[in-house]
Scaffold this active site. Sequence first.
Site, PDB file in Angstrom:
ATOM      1  NE  ARG A 244       3.587   4.629  -6.133  1.00  0.00           N
ATOM      2  CZ  ARG A 244       3.220   4.099  -7.370  1.00  0.00           C
ATOM      3  NH1 ARG A 244       2.005   3.387  -7.380  1.00  0.00           N
ATOM      4  NH2 ARG A 244       4.202   3.933  -8.241  1.00  0.00           N
ATOM      5  CD  GLU A 273       2.966  -0.979  -1.556  1.00  0.00           C
ATOM      6  OE1 GLU A 273       3.857  -1.101  -2.672  1.00  0.00           O
ATOM      7  OE2 GLU A 273       2.010  -0.603  -1.584  1.00  0.00           O
ATOM      8  CG  HIS A 291       1.311  -1.907  -5.221  1.00  0.00           C
ATOM      9  ND1 HIS A 291       1.982  -1.032  -4.508  1.00  0.00           N
ATOM     10  CD2 HIS A 291       0.798  -1.442  -6.521  1.00  0.00           C
ATOM     11  CE1 HIS A 291       1.849   0.099  -5.424  1.00  0.00           C
ATOM     12  NE2 HIS A 291       1.373  -0.121  -6.576  1.00  0.00           N
ATOM     13  CB  ILE A 292      -1.756  -7.179  -7.826  1.00  0.00           C
ATOM     14  CG1 ILE A 292      -3.084  -7.263  -6.977  1.00  0.00           C
ATOM     15  CG2 ILE A 292      -0.954  -7.830  -7.252  1.00  0.00           C
ATOM     16  CD1 ILE A 292      -3.788  -8.753  -7.185  1.00  0.00           C
TER      17      ILE A 292
END
Length: 324
Positions: A244, A273, A291-292
């Site tokens: 995170r 994000e 963020h994948i």
Amino acid sequence: MCFQKMSKPRIWVTRRLSDATLERAARDYEVVINYEDRPGTAEEIIAASAAFDGIIPCHSEHFSAEVVAQFSDRLKIVANHSVGVDHCDLPALKSRGIVVTNTPDVLSDATAELAMLLMLGAARHAVAGDRIVRSGAWDSWSPAFMVGKQVTGARLGIIGMGRVGRAFAAKARGFDMELHYFNRSPLAEELTQGAVYHDTVESLLGVSDFLSLHCPATPETNGLMSAERFALMPAGAVFVNTARGALVDEAALIGALDSGQLSAAGLDCFQVEPGGNPAFSRFDNIFMLPHIGSATGQTRDAMGFRALDNLDAFFAGKAPGDQL
């Protein structure tokens, strides 16, 4: 699936989940799907609490205490399509009698794979190398050209030895890395397979030529990686975050890269994000992805099915397997 001749529960699917997930959901429930695939707003979430028996949200939908306080009494379950639940105020939801579930286990390998990609890419100048070749600027070679940091045999520190942390450790063993970890408590030997336990973050940082974060974002871990903590790492270390963005003081990370305290970083998570941090774009030694971590077809199906399994159990009068 039968619900004893009752009308099917009405479910809001807040994002465009995998085709297999949506097909199963439509078979077993009365579903409304957000095919526009944009994050649900606070107003939409509040309205949904009066129109739906359950919601399948992602981490892009925020169930804050302020939002939950405005809920209707109809909503009974929030079956998250995610492992992390930092977007949910769990006490607020519990106070309204709303069950909350997540999707653990099924995305561990996919996220660990991405952490390995980021670690290797950061260590071996993937961003700068790709740019040089792609732009046609590769016109020479030298023994001093693009010299990176070797992963094999290096010391790897892992903060958070949960499912993803252990999956990453298993992959790192293939590179003969010396494994160290910090966790809230030491794990059994059969889970850590020889990794060295550190009872403080500070102790771990001192031996981490490579450091990877795999812990949740909580009030206790927000800002975990500060300027003071980056300074404790060996000079030239590589930092990886697939957990995170809230875990990292991004200004401190920039300072550590500018000073050379860190030689590189691999990031899949950011404080803001979507979007990320524009200040990172000047660094060729930051390998970034949007963020994948869990974005494989197999994992997306598994996450969706896990969320539906939790709904099925709940509406069958059973305790969902992933109830928090």
